[in-house]
Design a protein around this motif. Sequence first.
Motif, PDB file in Angstrom:
ATOM      1  N   ASN A 132       0.811  -1.221   0.000  1.00  0.00           N
ATOM      2  CA  ASN A 132       0.000   0.000   0.000  1.00  0.00           C
ATOM      3  C   ASN A 132       0.845   1.271   0.000  1.00  0.00           C
ATOM      4  O   ASN A 132       0.457   2.296   0.554  1.00  0.00           O
ATOM      5  CB  ASN A 132      -0.976   0.016   1.178  1.00  0.00           C
ATOM      6  N   SER A 133       2.022   1.190  -0.648  1.00  0.00           N
ATOM      7  CA  SER A 133       2.882   2.356  -0.786  1.00  0.00           C
ATOM      8  C   SER A 133       2.890   2.822  -2.242  1.00  0.00           C
ATOM      9  O   SER A 133       2.541   2.072  -3.161  1.00  0.00           O
ATOM     10  CB  SER A 133       4.306   2.040  -0.338  1.00  0.00           C
ATOM     11  N   ALA A 134       3.296   4.067  -2.448  1.00  0.00           N
ATOM     12  CA  ALA A 134       3.369   4.619  -3.802  1.00  0.00           C
ATOM     13  C   ALA A 134       4.425   3.890  -4.617  1.00  0.00           C
ATOM     14  O   ALA A 134       5.473   3.497  -4.102  1.00  0.00           O
ATOM     15  CB  ALA A 134       3.676   6.107  -3.731  1.00  0.00           C
ATOM     16  N   LEU A 135       4.117   3.716  -5.894  1.00  0.00           N
ATOM     17  CA  LEU A 135       4.988   2.966  -6.795  1.00  0.00           C
ATOM     18  C   LEU A 135       5.077   3.751  -8.099  1.00  0.00           C
ATOM     19  O   LEU A 135       4.057   4.077  -8.714  1.00  0.00           O
ATOM     20  CB  LEU A 135       4.394   1.578  -7.047  1.00  0.00           C
ATOM     21  N   THR A 136       6.299   4.064  -8.509  1.00  0.00           N
ATOM     22  CA  THR A 136       6.507   4.832  -9.736  1.00  0.00           C
ATOM     23  C   THR A 136       7.276   4.007 -10.744  1.00  0.00           C
ATOM     24  O   THR A 136       8.256   3.336 -10.403  1.00  0.00           O
ATOM     25  CB  THR A 136       7.288   6.131  -9.442  1.00  0.00           C
ATOM     26  N   CYS A 137       6.823   4.038 -11.987  1.00  0.00           N
ATOM     27  CA  CYS A 137       7.525   3.345 -13.070  1.00  0.00           C
ATOM     28  C   CYS A 137       7.888   4.373 -14.142  1.00  0.00           C
ATOM     29  O   CYS A 137       7.021   5.096 -14.637  1.00  0.00           O
ATOM     30  CB  CYS A 137       6.658   2.249 -13.678  1.00  0.00           C
ATOM     31  N   THR A 138       9.172   4.434 -14.472  1.00  0.00           N
ATOM     32  CA  THR A 138       9.651   5.311 -15.530  1.00  0.00           C
ATOM     33  C   THR A 138      10.048   4.466 -16.728  1.00  0.00           C
ATOM     34  O   THR A 138      10.876   3.563 -16.601  1.00  0.00           O
ATOM     35  CB  THR A 138      10.856   6.143 -15.057  1.00  0.00           C
ATOM     36  N   GLU A 139       9.433   4.744 -17.869  1.00  0.00           N
ATOM     37  CA  GLU A 139       9.667   3.966 -19.082  1.00  0.00           C
ATOM     38  C   GLU A 139      10.407   4.796 -20.125  1.00  0.00           C
ATOM     39  O   GLU A 139      10.175   5.995 -20.253  1.00  0.00           O
ATOM     40  CB  GLU A 139       8.339   3.504 -19.690  1.00  0.00           C
TER      41      GLU A 139
END
Length: 308
Positions: A132-139
């Motif tokens: 339940n934590s923030a998750l960032t994906c950079t493509e």
Amino acid sequence: MVTGSDEICETEQTTPIHHHTCASMITRECITQWANCIKARKFTINDSYSIGPIINLTNLLQCIFKTQEKPAPQQSWFRGYHFIFNCQMNQQLGSDGYDNYQAPVTDNHHQLYLRRLWARGTIQFIQPPKVNSALTCTEQVQKVKPFNEDVFVDIERKFTSEEHELLLVENRTMLYTNQLYAPNKAPKLSENEPGITFKLSPIDLLKYSMLTYNLHRIHFDPKYAHSIENLPTLLVHGPLQVTLILYYFSLQHPKLIPHQLKYRTYDPFFVNEEAGISITAKGSNEFQLTLFNAVHKTVYLQGTLKCK
């Protein structure tokens, strides 16, 4: 939502186009121009490593493998669960239903290829996110490689936590083509018998499409798959195939923690086919994982997994 250095703002539905129309628009200069443009862009997709999707995917895999084993959310991160997070936004849909935001297109956003296929990839597992934590994906598109009339597109995806810690790096290669499906000679497995056999139903594929926000019609629309792409029936998702081998490996080796998986696809995996998975030790904490047709022994997907 998509944020950061490249935000997708407009919703665009590309109308279906014919095979010959696609091919006539493709030149080496056109591909080079698109490649230079797309490689300069970054896409940032925000999500949350939330418990709901984790439970839903676990339930699906339990039904497929007929097991009651329930991994902790932290363990699931090493089993291909990252595919259900930070998914495409579906704002620039191609004729096949999938998002065209990283697909070869013209300046006017007309798609150049009728079909896209999952070819190969690598996953570097670093550490799991907090639940339940923030998750960032950079493509970012790293390479664009024309091959005869087709083109391979290599995409790098970096997952980071809200504290900006690196969690996982995934590289995937998509093949774009205007060639319709035709059976080919895939390698056959002759070394091992499967450790397990199973079948995937259309409902299984639909559930996974919903979990991954995936509108690719070859996974849920058999009429489209057959009449447009010449596929005999629905095709199993590439990410789902990777998840199947990782999940089954975790059932057999629960104490080993995956560090890196390198894999490639060979033969299409169609719905309702009897599939098998084999695990072959190749050295200290290194294994060959093979997903294959349990009847004909043709290989769907094969990878090398290194563990800590």
